[in-house]
Design a protein around this motif. Structure first.
Motif, PDB file in Angstrom:
ATOM      1  N   TYR A  31       2.202   6.285   6.503  1.00 17.83           N
ATOM      2  CA  TYR A  31       1.389   7.151   5.664  1.00 17.83           C
ATOM      3  C   TYR A  31       0.006   7.338   6.268  1.00 17.83           C
ATOM      4  N   TYR A  33      -3.802   9.634   5.471  1.00 15.31           N
ATOM      5  CA  TYR A  33      -4.535  10.323   4.405  1.00 15.31           C
ATOM      6  C   TYR A  33      -5.852  10.870   4.950  1.00 15.31           C
ATOM      7  N   TYR A  48      -2.324  14.322   2.351  1.00 19.78           N
ATOM      8  CA  TYR A  48      -1.752  13.113   2.907  1.00 19.78           C
ATOM      9  C   TYR A  48      -0.406  13.422   3.555  1.00 19.78           C
ATOM     10  N   SER A  94      -1.538   3.658   5.745  1.00 20.49           N
ATOM     11  CA  SER A  94      -0.910   2.581   4.988  1.00 20.49           C
ATOM     12  C   SER A  94       0.579   2.530   5.309  1.00 20.49           C
ATOM     13  N   TYR A 102       0.647  -1.806  -0.222  1.00 15.13           N
ATOM     14  CA  TYR A 102       0.372  -0.530   0.415  1.00 15.13           C
ATOM     15  C   TYR A 102      -1.110  -0.237   0.447  1.00 15.13           C
ATOM     16  N   GLU A 103      -1.900  -1.302   0.667  1.00 12.83           N
ATOM     17  CA  GLU A 103      -3.325  -1.065   0.802  1.00 12.83           C
ATOM     18  C   GLU A 103      -3.587  -0.110   1.963  1.00 12.83           C
ATOM     19  N   GLN A 104      -4.626   0.675   1.818  1.00  8.45           N
ATOM     20  CA  GLN A 104      -4.997   1.643   2.835  1.00  8.45           C
ATOM     21  C   GLN A 104      -6.122   1.076   3.695  1.00  8.45           C
TER      22      GLN A 104
ATOM     23  N   ARG B  31       0.666   0.072  -9.868  1.00 11.85           N
ATOM     24  CA  ARG B  31       1.363  -0.748  -8.873  1.00 11.85           C
ATOM     25  C   ARG B  31       0.417  -1.711  -8.176  1.00 11.85           C
ATOM     26  N   GLY B  32      -0.869  -1.354  -8.186  1.00 13.67           N
ATOM     27  CA  GLY B  32      -1.835  -2.221  -7.522  1.00 13.67           C
ATOM     28  C   GLY B  32      -3.240  -1.755  -7.816  1.00 13.67           C
ATOM     29  N   THR B  49      -5.984  -6.909  -3.122  1.00 15.59           N
ATOM     30  CA  THR B  49      -5.050  -6.181  -3.967  1.00 15.59           C
ATOM     31  C   THR B  49      -4.650  -7.097  -5.115  1.00 15.59           C
ATOM     32  N   TYR B  51      -1.996  -7.197  -8.496  1.00 10.93           N
ATOM     33  CA  TYR B  51      -0.781  -6.515  -8.922  1.00 10.93           C
ATOM     34  C   TYR B  51      -0.466  -6.629 -10.397  1.00 10.93           C
ATOM     35  N   GLY B  91      -3.509   2.358  -7.741  1.00 11.33           N
ATOM     36  CA  GLY B  91      -2.318   3.022  -7.221  1.00 11.33           C
ATOM     37  C   GLY B  91      -1.242   3.034  -8.287  1.00 11.33           C
ATOM     38  N   GLY B  92      -0.708   4.230  -8.597  1.00 12.69           N
ATOM     39  CA  GLY B  92       0.292   4.340  -9.646  1.00 12.69           C
ATOM     40  C   GLY B  92       1.700   4.378  -9.113  1.00 12.69           C
ATOM     41  N   ASP B  95       4.239   7.293  -6.076  1.00 14.01           N
ATOM     42  CA  ASP B  95       3.736   7.742  -4.786  1.00 14.01           C
ATOM     43  C   ASP B  95       2.802   6.691  -4.214  1.00 14.01           C
ATOM     44  N   TYR B  96       2.235   6.968  -3.097  1.00 20.82           N
ATOM     45  CA  TYR B  96       1.399   5.986  -2.411  1.00 20.82           C
ATOM     46  C   TYR B  96      -0.029   6.463  -2.262  1.00 20.82           C
TER      47      TYR B  96
END
Lengths: 115, 110
Positions: A31, A33, A48, A94, A102-104, B31-32, B49, B51, B91-92, B95-96
């Protein structure tokens, strides 16, 4: 900066000219962005990508287009720059991990001034 | 629409004066919850992060906590080098993408 470079780092351009910003990663992350950061607005997503040739719009996509022909490169194009596009632009990457993190991770930014 | 709100906008502390930053979120299917530090002229640097509600994470003088509606970043006995803008993002599901707050700028005076 997690193997992310952005070029150019600074650019001054005139209204109406096309501008392309480049983001290059060496992490092989899926990914990528593009964000812009303006005082009082924080980071806002422009576009993205979730894979080569797979892109989608963010919340402030008008006036911008993107392309991703290789995993490592993500280009942001302003077809005809306007003064409202003066901003600092950040690229981020990410990917999944075993724990679905999935931290960016962000690049160093490009400061664009449109006169 | 996902929304993340940070308060206060700015925080001035004396060295050693502990304090907390607030991040309120309404993110569908969270999600995070992410915390970043940003120094002037640089890109955001990932910190934590979180959760699930009740989770806590620590790094040096920073401790992040999460409830069902808010996250807090506690700075214990800050030093001048902790001066930065701290960003949170949610983050929902589905999607990312991340939704960012506007940030809290922390200044620690010696």
């Amino acid at each position: 900066d997690a193997g992310i470079t952005q070029s150019p780092r600074h650019k001054v351009t005139e209204t109406g000219t096309p501008v392309t910003l480049r983001c290059h990663q060496t992490e092989n992350h899926r990914y990528m962005y593009w964000y812009r950061q303006d005082p009082g607005h924080g980071l806002r997503l422009i576009h993205y990508s979730y894979g080569v040739k797979d892109t989608d719009k963010g919340e402030v996509s008008d006036g911008y287009s993107v392309s991703r022909s290789k995993t490592e490169d993500f280009l942001l194009t302003l077809e005809s720059a306007t003064s409202s596009q003066t901003s600092v632009y950040f690229c981020a990457i990410s990917d999944f991990t075993r724990d679905l993190h999935y931290e960016q991770y962000f690049g160093p930014g490009t400061r664009l001034t449109v006169t | 629409e996902d929304q993340v709100t940070q308060s206060p906008e700015a925080l001035r502390l004396q060295e050693g004066e502990s304090s907390s930053l607030n991040c309120s979120y309404t993110v569908s299917g969270l999600r995070g919850l992410f915390w970043y530090r940003q120094d002037p002229g640089k890109g955001p640097e990932f910190l934590f992060t979180l959760y699930s509600a009740g989770e806590e994470k620590e790094k040096e003088r920073l401790k992040a906590t999460l409830t069902k509606k808010e996250s807090f970043l506690h700075i214990t006995a800050p030093k001048p080098e902790d001066s930065a803008t701290y960003l949170c993002a949610g983050g929902g599901s589905g999607d990312y993408k991340l939704s960012f707050g506007a940030g809290t700028t922390v200044t620690v005076r010696a």
